[in-house]
Design an enzyme around this catalytic site. Sequence first.
Site, PDB file in Angstrom:
ATOM      1  N   LEU A  47      21.626 -22.661  43.557  1.00 48.06           N
ATOM      2  CA  LEU A  47      22.211 -23.979  43.322  1.00 48.06           C
ATOM      3  C   LEU A  47      23.181 -23.828  42.161  1.00 48.06           C
ATOM      4  CD1 LEU A  47      21.922 -26.866  44.458  1.00 48.06           C
ATOM      5  CD2 LEU A  47      20.167 -27.308  42.747  1.00 48.06           C
ATOM      6  N   ASP A  48      24.425 -24.289  42.340  1.00 47.19           N
ATOM      7  CA  ASP A  48      25.443 -24.140  41.301  1.00 47.19           C
ATOM      8  C   ASP A  48      24.959 -24.706  39.971  1.00 47.19           C
ATOM      9  OD1 ASP A  48      27.168 -23.093  43.189  1.00 47.19           O
ATOM     10  OD2 ASP A  48      28.175 -25.002  43.582  1.00 47.19           O
ATOM     11  N   PRO A  49      25.381 -24.108  38.834  1.00 48.99           N
ATOM     12  CA  PRO A  49      24.959 -24.629  37.525  1.00 48.99           C
ATOM     13  C   PRO A  49      25.243 -26.122  37.347  1.00 48.99           C
ATOM     14  CG  PRO A  49      26.013 -22.505  37.250  1.00 48.99           C
ATOM     15  CD  PRO A  49      26.182 -22.880  38.702  1.00 48.99           C
TER      16      PRO A  49
END
Length: 310
Positions: A47-49
């Site tokens: 999951l993207d930051p």
Amino acid sequence: MGKRKPKGRPVSGWLILDKAYDFGSTEAVSKAKWLFQAQKAGHAGTLDPLATGVLPIAFGEATKTVPYIMAAEKRYRFTARWGAATTTDDTEGTAIATSDHRPTAAEIEAVLDRFTGEIEQAPPQFSAVKVGGERAYDLARDGQTVDLAPRLIDIHELRLVETPDRDHAVLEAVTGKGAYVRALVRDMARALGTEGHVSELRRLAVGPFRAEDGVTIAGLEALETPEARDGALLPVDAALAGLPQTAVGGPEADKLRRGQPAVISPSAAKGVRGGESGAVPAVLASLHGEAVAICELDGLKLKPLRVFNL
């Protein structure tokens, strides 16, 4: 010399982490592993930051079920910001193209069908896709332009939720494996005659795991001991809800745990198959409700594919 004993507790199970904003997936797994003092941990689906929401983390024996969650459907709610494309296709990057055009709700609704079903999608430059053995985002950070080939992905559902103002649209999507919401917004913007990027992204569900059932790092930190945090874990087989299941007795369970096939009754085999004949790709065998092994059912034989040491 004997085998070195692994550090930490032999804890097994799934943690539905509700990941916070500006927190990397690898960083989140490391933190969770430390909080549980777990010997082994891994996540199912980066999951993207800058994204929040469901990051499923597997501990111990649950890591054997990660592929089933990686392949599961994912539900996202996200905000598209019209008027500017960025290097990362989200707010982390710098603008590389702009447009004065702002699509109306009707225009957005009109293109949704073009981005639903099986579609071609080129992953973002900043993605975990491997190019010559290296991650695309590492090459992109080094200033290299990476040519990522389009691939077929599935968008099962795509709907417009609201348009809070002319610059933004809130949408929801249910996607298959390998789909990027950032690439979806980038491509939708171009189809709408503008540029765009993701300004907000939340993963609402991954397979059976939902954000409303998730726990936060802060919530785990509020508990004083690793043992107290165990209450947040789901069983190993929580990832296998979609598999057909069969109960086995003690002698059959012992055989499967040793990696040997076990025979089940014709009625049990029929129950697993639902009337089909031949081999069944995967079935979960359990003893008194506890997962024993993921098996292939061939005739009346359960052949263990993955054995759980619980």
